[in-house]
Design a protein around this motif. Structure first.
Motif, PDB file in Angstrom:
ATOM      1  N   MET A   1       0.851  -1.186   0.000  1.00 48.75           N
ATOM      2  CA  MET A   1       0.000   0.000   0.000  1.00 48.75           C
ATOM      3  C   MET A   1       0.887   1.235   0.000  1.00 48.75           C
ATOM      4  N   SER A   2       0.767   2.040  -1.034  1.00 54.40           N
ATOM      5  CA  SER A   2       1.611   3.232  -1.169  1.00 54.40           C
ATOM      6  C   SER A   2       1.143   4.333  -0.226  1.00 54.40           C
ATOM      7  N   VAL A   3       2.113   4.969   0.438  1.00 62.35           N
ATOM      8  CA  VAL A   3       1.833   6.088   1.337  1.00 62.35           C
ATOM      9  C   VAL A   3       2.633   7.280   0.832  1.00 62.35           C
ATOM     10  N   GLY A   4       1.906   8.315   0.396  1.00 64.17           N
ATOM     11  CA  GLY A   4       2.564   9.473  -0.175  1.00 64.17           C
ATOM     12  C   GLY A   4       3.312  10.304   0.851  1.00 64.17           C
ATOM     13  N   GLN A   5       4.173  11.118   0.350  1.00 66.85           N
ATOM     14  CA  GLN A   5       4.962  12.008   1.182  1.00 66.85           C
ATOM     15  C   GLN A   5       4.059  13.057   1.820  1.00 66.85           C
ATOM     16  N   THR A   6       4.200  13.222   3.161  1.00 67.05           N
ATOM     17  CA  THR A   6       3.436  14.186   3.973  1.00 67.05           C
ATOM     18  C   THR A   6       1.932  14.090   3.687  1.00 67.05           C
ATOM     19  N   SER A   7       1.432  12.866   3.578  1.00 65.36           N
ATOM     20  CA  SER A   7       0.005  12.662   3.316  1.00 65.36           C
ATOM     21  C   SER A   7      -0.579  11.771   4.397  1.00 65.36           C
ATOM     22  N   GLU A   8      -1.621  12.264   5.073  1.00 67.63           N
ATOM     23  CA  GLU A   8      -2.307  11.462   6.087  1.00 67.63           C
ATOM     24  C   GLU A   8      -3.184  10.433   5.371  1.00 67.63           C
ATOM     25  N   THR A   9      -2.895   9.148   5.588  1.00 69.03           N
ATOM     26  CA  THR A   9      -3.548   8.096   4.820  1.00 69.03           C
ATOM     27  C   THR A   9      -4.276   7.127   5.751  1.00 69.03           C
ATOM     28  N   THR A  10      -5.582   6.950   5.522  1.00 69.30           N
ATOM     29  CA  THR A  10      -6.366   5.980   6.291  1.00 69.30           C
ATOM     30  C   THR A  10      -6.089   4.575   5.763  1.00 69.30           C
ATOM     31  N   ILE A  11      -5.909   3.626   6.674  1.00 69.29           N
ATOM     32  CA  ILE A  11      -5.590   2.251   6.291  1.00 69.29           C
ATOM     33  C   ILE A  11      -6.892   1.471   6.129  1.00 69.29           C
ATOM     34  N   PRO A  12      -7.120   0.829   4.980  1.00 67.18           N
ATOM     35  CA  PRO A  12      -8.353   0.064   4.766  1.00 67.18           C
ATOM     36  C   PRO A  12      -8.258  -1.350   5.341  1.00 67.18           C
ATOM     37  N   PHE A  13      -8.723  -1.525   6.559  1.00 63.99           N
ATOM     38  CA  PHE A  13      -8.792  -2.864   7.154  1.00 63.99           C
ATOM     39  C   PHE A  13     -10.144  -3.468   6.764  1.00 63.99           C
ATOM     40  N   SER A  14     -10.203  -4.083   5.613  1.00 65.09           N
ATOM     41  CA  SER A  14     -11.492  -4.497   5.056  1.00 65.09           C
ATOM     42  C   SER A  14     -11.764  -5.992   5.158  1.00 65.09           C
ATOM     43  N   ASN A  15     -10.795  -6.791   5.608  1.00 61.27           N
ATOM     44  CA  ASN A  15     -11.028  -8.228   5.784  1.00 61.27           C
ATOM     45  C   ASN A  15     -11.356  -8.503   7.248  1.00 61.27           C
ATOM     46  N   GLU A  16     -12.627  -8.748   7.554  1.00 60.81           N
ATOM     47  CA  GLU A  16     -13.045  -8.977   8.931  1.00 60.81           C
ATOM     48  C   GLU A  16     -12.924 -10.452   9.290  1.00 60.81           C
TER      49      GLU A  16
END
Length: 272
Positions: free
Chosen positions: A142-157
């Motif tokens: 999962m790519s995380v951009g520079q100085t970007s607040e990124t929500t993590i998709p925990f989608s497998n329950e």
């Protein structure tokens, strides 16, 4: 002369029968040292037992104590009252109620696995457990951009007992203290300058975070804490990195196997 005869006749009957007497301020009930036979013929009769000092009445089979609460078991009753159908108060140091056997509470949200819980006024209800576990919804990085607040998709329950978790967000079904555990894994920073921040957001505002300097090899960040939530408060996780390059989270780990290296779990510790 006729009136006098009736009066004498009434006095004679009273004296002979020794029955219940109406007095100016009371009723005199027949007094006995031992209970007579209680049968269908005697049903409805009342006596006062001078040996036990108790008032009794015959229900057609047994003498029932009228001096206190006495129920013929099994006893069932139905009623309607805005307050209480039964209230017991012990003004001493003892208990108000004692049972030798189980208790059953129904009509207040009962269900398998639920816990009997009281509110601040002592009103009890059955409340179900609250717990969930979810993992990152993909095997690729999962790519995380520079100085970007990124929500993590925990989608497998793996489980969501209270149906309170959706995609990436947990919504508190009740006010109380909740415990959360979460782990993310970076694939290793491209260029090791900079840092990574792992955040827990309460109602979309960062409440807690964990910092770590970037490393060239895969490294993990963890959050484990108790937090007080009100009903309908939301919790989600996000990451932020400042390294002058895009970086990546991984769900495969250092040995490139199909593991769960990013997960998010929580449960209700205590209702409030």
């Amino acid at each position: 002369m006729k009136k006098l005869f009736v009066l004498f006749q009434f006095i004679s009957v009273v004296a002979y029968s020794q029955a219940t007497l109406l007095e100016p301020n009371s009723i005199s009930i027949p007094k006995v040292a031992a209970n007579p036979t209680c049968n269908v013929a005697a049903k409805g009769k009342q006596i006062f037992n001078t040996t036990s000092n108790k008032m009794l009445y015959c229900n057609g089979n047994n003498w029932i104590d009228l001096s206190g609460l006495s129920l013929v078991l099994p006893y069932t009753a139905t009623g309607s009252n805005a307050n209480y159908l039964l209230s017991i108060t012990n003004t001493g140091l003892g208990k108000a109620l004692k049972t030798n056997g189980g208790l059953q509470f129904s009509g207040i949200g009962e269900g398998a696995g639920k816990i009997l819980t009281s509110d601040g006024s002592g009103n009890a209800t059955w409340q179900g457990p609250v717990a969930f576990l979810a993992t990152y919804g993909g095997e690729s990085n999962m790519s995380v951009g520079q100085t970007s607040e990124t929500t993590i998709p925990f989608s497998n329950e793996s489980y969501d007992i209270s149906n309170s978790f959706s995609f990436s967000t947990f919504t508190a079904p009740a006010s109380g203290i909740y415990h959360f555990d979460a782990t993310i894994t970076w694939s290793g920073f491209f260029q090791t300058n900079g840092y990574a921040r792992f955040n827990l957001l309460k109602n979309d505002v960062i409440a807690y975070g964990e910092y770590q300097n970037g490393e060239p090899n895969p490294f993990s960040q963890h959050l484990s804490l108790d937090i007080k939530l009100n009903a309908n408060d939301t919790v989600k996780l996000s990451v932020f990195q400042n390294s002058n390059f895009d970086q990546a989270l991984t769900n495969t780990g250092a040995v490139n196997n199909n593991g769960n290296y990013m997960y998010f779990s929580g449960h209700l510790v205590a209702r409030q």
